[in-house]
Each structure stands twice: as structure tokens, then as C-alpha cells.
Motif scaffolding. Structure first.
Motif, PDB file in Angstrom:
ATOM      1  N   ASP A 252       0.879   4.286  -2.555  1.00  0.00           N
ATOM      2  CA  ASP A 252       0.582   5.658  -2.109  1.00  0.00           C
ATOM      3  C   ASP A 252       1.572   6.652  -2.695  1.00  0.00           C
ATOM      4  OD1 ASP A 252      -1.616   5.074  -0.702  1.00  0.00           O
ATOM      5  OD2 ASP A 252      -0.659   5.034   1.292  1.00  0.00           O
ATOM      6  N   ILE A 253       2.860   6.263  -2.672  1.00  0.00           N
ATOM      7  CA  ILE A 253       3.897   7.172  -3.173  1.00  0.00           C
ATOM      8  C   ILE A 253       3.606   7.557  -4.624  1.00  0.00           C
ATOM      9  CG2 ILE A 253       6.385   7.363  -3.714  1.00  0.00           C
ATOM     10  CD1 ILE A 253       6.849   5.464  -1.301  1.00  0.00           C
ATOM     11  N   ARG A 254       3.032   6.618  -5.402  1.00  0.00           N
ATOM     12  CA  ARG A 254       2.715   6.911  -6.806  1.00  0.00           C
ATOM     13  C   ARG A 254       1.247   7.323  -6.968  1.00  0.00           C
ATOM     14  NH1 ARG A 254       4.415   3.615 -11.244  1.00  0.00           N
ATOM     15  NH2 ARG A 254       5.182   5.594 -12.015  1.00  0.00           N
ATOM     16  N   GLU A 255       0.639   7.657  -5.838  1.00  0.00           N
ATOM     17  CA  GLU A 255      -0.778   8.070  -5.812  1.00  0.00           C
ATOM     18  C   GLU A 255      -1.675   7.057  -6.503  1.00  0.00           C
ATOM     19  OE1 GLU A 255      -0.505  11.960  -7.472  1.00  0.00           O
ATOM     20  OE2 GLU A 255      -0.028  12.837  -5.542  1.00  0.00           O
ATOM     21  N   MET A 256      -1.411   5.788  -6.214  1.00  0.00           N
ATOM     22  CA  MET A 256      -2.210   4.721  -6.821  1.00  0.00           C
ATOM     23  C   MET A 256      -3.020   4.028  -5.742  1.00  0.00           C
ATOM     24  SD  MET A 256       0.767   3.199  -9.206  1.00  0.00           S
ATOM     25  CE  MET A 256      -0.044   2.336 -10.519  1.00  0.00           C
ATOM     26  N   MET A 257      -4.215   3.563  -6.120  1.00  0.00           N
ATOM     27  CA  MET A 257      -5.037   2.800  -5.178  1.00  0.00           C
ATOM     28  C   MET A 257      -4.761   1.323  -5.427  1.00  0.00           C
ATOM     29  SD  MET A 257      -7.331   4.265  -3.180  1.00  0.00           S
ATOM     30  CE  MET A 257      -8.811   3.279  -3.164  1.00  0.00           C
TER      31      MET A 257
ATOM     32  N   HIS B 263       0.822  -1.211   0.000  1.00  0.00           N
ATOM     33  CA  HIS B 263       0.000   0.000   0.000  1.00  0.00           C
ATOM     34  C   HIS B 263       0.856   1.261   0.000  1.00  0.00           C
ATOM     35  CE1 HIS B 263      -4.223  -0.204  -0.158  1.00  0.00           C
ATOM     36  NE2 HIS B 263      -4.291  -1.254   0.652  1.00  0.00           N
TER      37      HIS B 263
ATOM     38  N   PRO C 177       0.915   6.666 -12.698  1.00  0.00           N
ATOM     39  CA  PRO C 177       0.614   7.284 -11.403  1.00  0.00           C
ATOM     40  C   PRO C 177      -0.831   7.779 -11.398  1.00  0.00           C
ATOM     41  CG  PRO C 177       2.678   8.122 -12.284  1.00  0.00           C
ATOM     42  CD  PRO C 177       2.077   7.276 -13.352  1.00  0.00           C
ATOM     43  N   GLY C 178      -1.489   7.609 -10.275  1.00  0.00           N
ATOM     44  CA  GLY C 178      -2.860   8.091 -10.151  1.00  0.00           C
ATOM     45  C   GLY C 178      -3.915   7.075 -10.586  1.00  0.00           C
TER      46      GLY C 178
END
Ligand code: ADP
Length: 364
Positions: free
Chosen positions: A226-231, A222, A267-268
Motif C-alpha cells: 500500500d505504501i508504494r501504491e501497489m496491489m 499488504h 510504484p503503482g
């Protein structure tokens, strides 16, 4: 004494009988042999050729002169040499077409020169394994050499020109630790790979709960997502999915696949991990559990897909390096899944993303 004298006569008779009956059935004996064999008479005409020989040389040979049915001049030379010298000949021959093959040939005189027997051993697989082994050693040396050269370069700079430059020293030490970590990761991956390959013939036998393993891994990864703004989403029912397996190795499979989805996803975007049960595995009549790992990254061109699980195969080497990859992750995944008698499926669309599916037979 009488008894002694009689015995050899009886034995000689038996031997003659045996030889006679095997001569009568020479073609049956030759046909029963698994390795290719050709028998030529003194006129160089093929008297016998078994099915393996026909398969190998790919033509009807019996009744024809060897010169007419063999394009390899070195084999014909070997036959002549054996007739002339009455000594056996052994050597390696390469057949270039239709698929390159390496053969080990043995030509031996029959009787006093009534003919010769040519026996063949296909050493293509051995040769290929040797080549793969030396390619692998070359790859490993190359992969280890680049971080090592970087380390040596920085050490020399720190001993010399940058000796008193505090800022440069901190910067270089930072890079050095990254390079050293890269070497450590490479060695860890190489050891994992060789361990799995050694055990590949033994199917692991512990009861492993796939969902529990996936929960652990997603908890750990996780932070990276988070660092790559991914869920990072895990979809599974509360049902327990059990497989016969090795928990550490199954953990490694999903860690590598989910880690790749985070590394190569945009990312995202989300990374979705879902678990489902299969009534039957593809091409096998056993129930299974399938885990899909879906990312929304650049995707993989279909030309690359069959080669992704080769050791050190990377689509973009520099990118894999910056992301901390070794190029061994998917090779490890493939071998672990093979050890578990499962399947790895890869689907991908350029510009859309990829789906890696690990299928493992469930505990019966
Ligand atoms: P690496 O350490 O380079 O990630 P892997 O064996 O895990 O090595 O993967 C081999 C190559 O497959 C990667 O270098 C990358 O090019 C490609 N790859 C693996 N997973 C993905 C993915 N989810 N999306 C796009 N490319 C991927």
C-alpha cells in the motif's frame, strides 16, 4: 618350541606368496585406485598410470619419460630429490591450465630405488572452500563495519559538537536506530542462512499447506505494498497444496520473494502471486507445486541472473541498502529450496519485470 619355529616359516611363505601375486597384478591394483597414481622406474620412465592420473594430467604417459609428459618442474625436481635422498617428499603444487587446480603430491621411493610412486590428492575443492570461507568472513566484516562506523561517528558527534543541539540530536538518533536495525537484520539473516545450511542434508518432514502460508504473508505485506501504491494479488484455487516441509522456512522463502517484488517493482504496479500444480518437477519424476511471484519493475539483466543467489550479491548496492536489504535474502531462499529438494527459477526482462518461481515437491 618346534611349533613356534615352524609358524614363522609358514607365515613368511604366505607373505611371499601375497607379495608375489600383488606384484604380478601391480597394474590391476593401480588401476583400481581412485586417486591418481604414477609409478616411475629408475630411468624416470612412467611404468604405470591409472585412469585418474591420465584424467588429471591429460595425456598418454605410460612408456614415456616423466620429463616429456609433465610440465611442472617442481614435480620433476621432487622426483630427483627422492631418488637422491631416498626420503619421501610431500608438497602442494598448483596446475594453472586448463582449469586451475591445487594438488597435494606425495613422492615415495619404491624398494631400494627401483623407482618412485607419485600419488596425488586433488585439494582444489578444499582450497576453494577455504577461499570462499575467508571471502565470506571479509564480506560480513565489511557489511557490519559500515553501520558500526556510522554509529560510532554519531555517538562522537553527540558527545562533542552536537551535545546541546536538540534538533541535530533527534535527527542523528533517527539515523542511529536505522543503522542499528540494519546490523540486527544482517545478523538475523546470517543466522538464518547458517541454520539452513547446517540442516540442508535433512529433508524436512512436516505437512505444510502452501496456500495458508501465502495468505498469511500477503496479509502482512499488504501494508508495505500500500505504501508504494501497489496491489498485492494472490491467485490460487481453493484446493489445498500440501508439501513436506518446514513451515517457518517456507514462510521465509515467500516472504523474501514477495518482499523483493514489492521493493523492486515500480510504484503503482501490481505484484501477482499465483499457485499452480505441476505433474512433474523439472528433471525429476515427482509432482510439485509451483508458486510464481511476478513484479513489474526494472527487471534484471541476464548477466546478473545466475549470480543473484550468491551471498551479498546485489545489482545496485546503494539501492538495496536504502531499501533495507542485506543481500542475503535470495541466498536464504536458494538454500531453503535446496533443503526441500525443490527448484528456484528466475526469468526477467529489463524494463518489463521479473518472475521468480519456487517449485516444491508435493507431499506423496
Ligand atoms: P537484497 O537484500 O539486496 O534485496 P536479495 O538477496 O534479496 O538481497 O537480492 C539480491 C539482489 O537481487 C538485489 O539486491 C537486487 O539487485 C536483485 N533482485 C532481487 N529481487 C529482485 C526483483 N524482484 N527485481 C529486480 N531485482 C531483484
Amino acid at each position: 618350541m618346534l611349533f613356534r619355529k615352524k609358524t614363522p616359516i609358514v607365515q613368511k611363505h604366505l607373505v611371499e606368496q601375497t607379495v608375489k601375486s600383488s606384484i604380478d597384478h601391480t597394474s590391476d591394483v593401480i588401476a583400481a585406485l581412485a586417486d591418481p597414481i604414477l609409478i616411475l622406474d629408475r630411468d624416470r620412465v612412467v611404468k604405470h598410470a591409472n585412469a585418474a592420473a591420465m584424467n588429471l594430467f591429460g595425456r598418454v604417459m605410460v612408456g614415456r619419460n616423466i620429463v616429456q609428459c609433465m610440465r611442472q618442474p617442481n614435480v620433476i625436481d621432487a622426483v630427483e630429490q627422492v631418488f637422491a635422498s631416498k626420503l619421501s617428499w610431500m608438497g602442494e603444487v598448483k596446475f594453472p591450465a586448463p582449469v586451475e587446480r591445487h594438488l597435494s603430491l606425495h613422492v615415495a621411493l619404491i624398494g631400494d630405488g627401483e623407482g618412485v610412486a607419485i600419488t596425488v590428492r586433488d585439494t582444489t575443492l578444499v582450497k576453494r572452500t577455504e577461499e570462499m570461507h575467508s571471502d565470506f568472513v571479509a564480506n560480513v566484516s565489511h557489511e557490519l563495519r559500515s553501520p558500526l562506523s556510522a554509529l560510532m561517528g554519531f555517538i562522537e558527534t553527540l558527545q562533542g559538537p552536537a551535545q546541546d543541539d536538540r534538533e541535530a540530536r533527534d535527527r542523528f538518533l533517527n539515523i542511529m536506530i536505522q543503522e542499528a536495525n540494519r546490523m540486527a537484520r544482517l545478523i538475523d539473516d546470517l543466522l538464518s542462512l547458517s541454520r539452513v545450511q547446517i540442516q540442508e542434508h535433512v529433508v524436512p518432514n512436516d505437512d505444510v499447506n502452501i496456500v495458508a502460508i501465502l495468505k498469511n504473508i500477503t496479509d502482512i505485506l499488504h501494508m508495505k505494498a500500500d505504501i508504494r501504491e501497489m496491489m498485492l494479488n494472490l491467485y490460487c484455487s481453493e484446493e489445498a497444496y500440501w508439501v513436506k516441509g518446514d513451515a517457518d522456512q517456507i514462510t521465509q522463502v515467500f516472504q523474501n520473494l514477495i518482499d523483493n517484488a514489492i521493493k523492486y517493482g515500480k510504484p503503482g504496479t501490481p505484484v501477482d502471486v499465483s499457485v499452480r500444480s505441476l505433474e512433474r518437477m523439472p528433471d525429476k519424476n515427482v509432482p510439485a507445486v509451483a508458486v510464481d511471484i511476478v513484479d513489474h519493475g526494472e527487471g534484471i539483466d541476464e548477466n546478473h541472473i545466475p549470480r543473484l543467489t550468491e551471498r551479498f550479491y546485489r545489482i545496485d548496492k546503494a539501492r538495496s541498502r536504502t531499501l533495507g536489504g542485506t543481500g542475503l535474502g535470495l541466498a536464504i531462499v536458494k538454500h531453503i529450496i535446496m533443503r526441500h529438494r525443490g527448484r528456484l527459477q528466475i526469468e526477467s526482462k529489463v524494463g518489463v519485470g521479473s518472475k521468480f518461481t519456487a517449485i516444491l515437491p508435493t507431499k506423496s
